[in-house]
Design a protein around this motif. Sequence first.
Motif, PDB file in Angstrom:
ATOM      1  N   GLN A   1     -22.478  -0.373 -19.161  1.00 36.57           N
ATOM      2  CA  GLN A   1     -21.478   0.777 -19.194  1.00 36.57           C
ATOM      3  C   GLN A   1     -20.367   0.278 -18.232  1.00 36.57           C
ATOM      4  OE1 GLN A   1     -24.351   0.743 -17.591  1.00 36.57           O
ATOM      5  NE2 GLN A   1     -24.459   2.121 -15.898  1.00 36.57           N
ATOM      6  N   VAL A   2     -19.298   0.785 -18.376  1.00 37.94           N
ATOM      7  CA  VAL A   2     -18.092   0.683 -17.702  1.00 37.94           C
ATOM      8  C   VAL A   2     -18.247   1.357 -16.388  1.00 37.94           C
ATOM      9  CG1 VAL A   2     -15.528   1.092 -17.382  1.00 37.94           C
ATOM     10  CG2 VAL A   2     -16.406   0.428 -19.666  1.00 37.94           C
ATOM     11  N   GLN A   3     -18.026   0.559 -15.287  1.00 39.52           N
ATOM     12  CA  GLN A   3     -17.813   0.914 -13.648  1.00 39.52           C
ATOM     13  C   GLN A   3     -16.796   0.637 -13.047  1.00 39.52           C
ATOM     14  OE1 GLN A   3     -21.830   0.065 -12.252  1.00 39.52           O
ATOM     15  NE2 GLN A   3     -22.372   2.224 -12.084  1.00 39.52           N
ATOM     16  N   ALA A  24     -14.513  -4.019 -11.231  1.00 44.29           N
ATOM     17  CA  ALA A  24     -14.800  -3.489 -12.467  1.00 44.29           C
ATOM     18  C   ALA A  24     -15.921  -4.253 -12.957  1.00 44.29           C
ATOM     19  CB  ALA A  24     -13.569  -3.737 -13.375  1.00 44.29           C
ATOM     20  N   SER A  25     -16.809  -3.466 -13.764  1.00 46.46           N
ATOM     21  CA  SER A  25     -18.001  -4.215 -14.496  1.00 46.46           C
ATOM     22  C   SER A  25     -18.370  -3.344 -15.797  1.00 46.46           C
ATOM     23  CB  SER A  25     -19.007  -4.265 -13.688  1.00 46.46           C
ATOM     24  OG  SER A  25     -19.549  -2.579 -13.350  1.00 46.46           O
ATOM     25  N   GLY A  26     -18.862  -4.159 -16.638  1.00 47.37           N
ATOM     26  CA  GLY A  26     -19.384  -3.372 -17.874  1.00 47.37           C
ATOM     27  C   GLY A  26     -18.523  -3.561 -19.033  1.00 47.37           C
ATOM     28  N   LYS A  76     -12.594 -12.367 -10.298  1.00 49.60           N
ATOM     29  CA  LYS A  76     -13.243 -11.492  -9.422  1.00 49.60           C
ATOM     30  C   LYS A  76     -13.300 -10.148 -10.229  1.00 49.60           C
ATOM     31  CE  LYS A  76     -12.262 -13.634  -5.160  1.00 49.60           C
ATOM     32  NZ  LYS A  76     -11.580 -13.547  -3.800  1.00 49.60           N
ATOM     33  N   ASN A  77     -12.711  -9.939 -11.206  1.00 54.02           N
ATOM     34  CA  ASN A  77     -13.060  -8.517 -12.092  1.00 54.02           C
ATOM     35  C   ASN A  77     -12.435  -7.441 -10.737  1.00 54.02           C
ATOM     36  OD1 ASN A  77     -13.979  -9.897 -14.274  1.00 54.02           O
ATOM     37  ND2 ASN A  77     -15.895  -9.185 -14.290  1.00 54.02           N
ATOM     38  N   THR A  78     -11.438  -7.630 -10.530  1.00 54.55           N
ATOM     39  CA  THR A  78     -10.844  -6.714  -9.411  1.00 54.55           C
ATOM     40  C   THR A  78      -9.407  -6.751  -9.654  1.00 54.55           C
ATOM     41  OG1 THR A  78     -12.696  -7.453  -7.731  1.00 54.55           O
ATOM     42  CG2 THR A  78     -10.832  -6.620  -7.112  1.00 54.55           C
ATOM     43  N   VAL A  79      -8.955  -5.287  -9.287  1.00 52.69           N
ATOM     44  CA  VAL A  79      -7.564  -5.015  -9.134  1.00 52.69           C
ATOM     45  C   VAL A  79      -7.306  -4.484  -7.943  1.00 52.69           C
ATOM     46  CG1 VAL A  79      -7.766  -2.707 -10.161  1.00 52.69           C
ATOM     47  CG2 VAL A  79      -5.680  -3.831 -10.370  1.00 52.69           C
ATOM     48  N   TYR A  80      -5.962  -4.695  -7.248  1.00 53.28           N
ATOM     49  CA  TYR A  80      -5.922  -4.578  -5.837  1.00 53.28           C
ATOM     50  C   TYR A  80      -4.381  -3.575  -5.836  1.00 53.28           C
ATOM     51  CZ  TYR A  80      -8.634  -8.527  -5.053  1.00 53.28           C
ATOM     52  OH  TYR A  80      -9.839  -9.372  -5.090  1.00 53.28           O
ATOM     53  N   LEU A  81      -4.478  -2.762  -4.845  1.00 54.86           N
ATOM     54  CA  LEU A  81      -3.156  -2.166  -4.709  1.00 54.86           C
ATOM     55  C   LEU A  81      -2.915  -2.338  -3.190  1.00 54.86           C
ATOM     56  CD1 LEU A  81      -0.953  -0.315  -5.929  1.00 54.86           C
ATOM     57  CD2 LEU A  81      -2.140   1.680  -4.980  1.00 54.86           C
ATOM     58  N   GLN A  82      -1.577  -3.214  -3.006  1.00 54.76           N
ATOM     59  CA  GLN A  82      -1.191  -3.302  -1.599  1.00 54.76           C
ATOM     60  C   GLN A  82      -0.220  -2.455  -1.392  1.00 54.76           C
ATOM     61  OE1 GLN A  82      -2.070  -5.718   0.874  1.00 54.76           O
ATOM     62  NE2 GLN A  82      -0.733  -4.565   2.087  1.00 54.76           N
ATOM     63  N   ALA A  93      -6.171  10.767  -2.882  1.00 54.36           N
ATOM     64  CA  ALA A  93      -7.592  10.195  -3.221  1.00 54.36           C
ATOM     65  C   ALA A  93      -6.641   9.298  -4.414  1.00 54.36           C
ATOM     66  CB  ALA A  93      -8.510  11.200  -3.987  1.00 54.36           C
ATOM     67  N   TYR A  94      -7.135   7.844  -4.205  1.00 52.57           N
ATOM     68  CA  TYR A  94      -6.720   6.855  -5.075  1.00 52.57           C
ATOM     69  C   TYR A  94      -7.636   6.478  -6.130  1.00 52.57           C
ATOM     70  CZ  TYR A  94      -2.239   6.679  -2.356  1.00 52.57           C
ATOM     71  OH  TYR A  94      -0.983   7.081  -1.820  1.00 52.57           O
ATOM     72  N   TYR A  95      -7.259   6.418  -7.445  1.00 56.70           N
ATOM     73  CA  TYR A  95      -8.210   6.026  -8.385  1.00 56.70           C
ATOM     74  C   TYR A  95      -7.918   4.828  -9.098  1.00 56.70           C
ATOM     75  CZ  TYR A  95     -10.013  10.878  -7.614  1.00 56.70           C
ATOM     76  OH  TYR A  95     -10.447  11.963  -6.774  1.00 56.70           O
ATOM     77  N   CYS A  96      -8.681   3.982  -9.915  1.00 60.16           N
ATOM     78  CA  CYS A  96      -8.444   3.087 -10.660  1.00 60.16           C
ATOM     79  C   CYS A  96      -8.779   3.619 -12.028  1.00 60.16           C
ATOM     80  CB  CYS A  96      -8.600   1.659 -10.198  1.00 60.16           C
ATOM     81  SG  CYS A  96     -10.489   1.460 -10.394  1.00 60.16           S
ATOM     82  N   LYS A  97      -7.965   3.137 -13.116  1.00 52.16           N
ATOM     83  CA  LYS A  97      -8.414   3.479 -14.448  1.00 52.16           C
ATOM     84  C   LYS A  97      -8.201   2.492 -15.520  1.00 52.16           C
ATOM     85  CE  LYS A  97      -5.805   5.637 -17.346  1.00 52.16           C
ATOM     86  NZ  LYS A  97      -4.935   6.610 -18.135  1.00 52.16           N
ATOM     87  N   VAL A  98      -9.067   2.325 -16.571  1.00 50.39           N
ATOM     88  CA  VAL A  98      -9.052   1.496 -17.658  1.00 50.39           C
ATOM     89  C   VAL A  98      -9.133   2.484 -18.827  1.00 50.39           C
ATOM     90  CG1 VAL A  98     -11.515   0.893 -17.867  1.00 50.39           C
ATOM     91  CG2 VAL A  98      -9.612  -0.500 -18.794  1.00 50.39           C
TER      92      VAL A  98
END
Length: 116
Positions: A1-3, A24-26, A76-82, A93-98
């Motif tokens: 599942q998406v995580q 991110a995974s799934g 690395k299946n990763t998104v960043y926010l500098q 609160a900061y959230y990522c979304k797909v």
Amino acid sequence: QVQLVESGGDLVQPGGSLRLSCAASGFTFSNYAMSWYRQAPGKERELVATITSAGGTTNYADSVKGRFTISRDNAKNTVYLQMNSLKPEGTAAYYCKVVRWGRHYWGQGTQVTVSS
């Protein structure tokens, strides 16, 4: 599942910097655009930045242009926010979304507090 799992939030002084990560995974990460949102207490969740699947195009909210940078590492299946030059109004609160097959997936969020 998406995580989606965010990390990197912290207490920082005004003018300081932080880098948030979203692992991110799934799903096939490299096929999807990713976004960062934030939600301050008592306010609606707002879009901060987006990045296309290959990372070639980014967009930012006017309030963070020139100070925040979204990037991704598809290996690395990763998104960043500098986040640089942080302001007290960046406390949220900061959230990522797909969005995958029309469904919106969110992480659990990571708290950023900008205060002296």
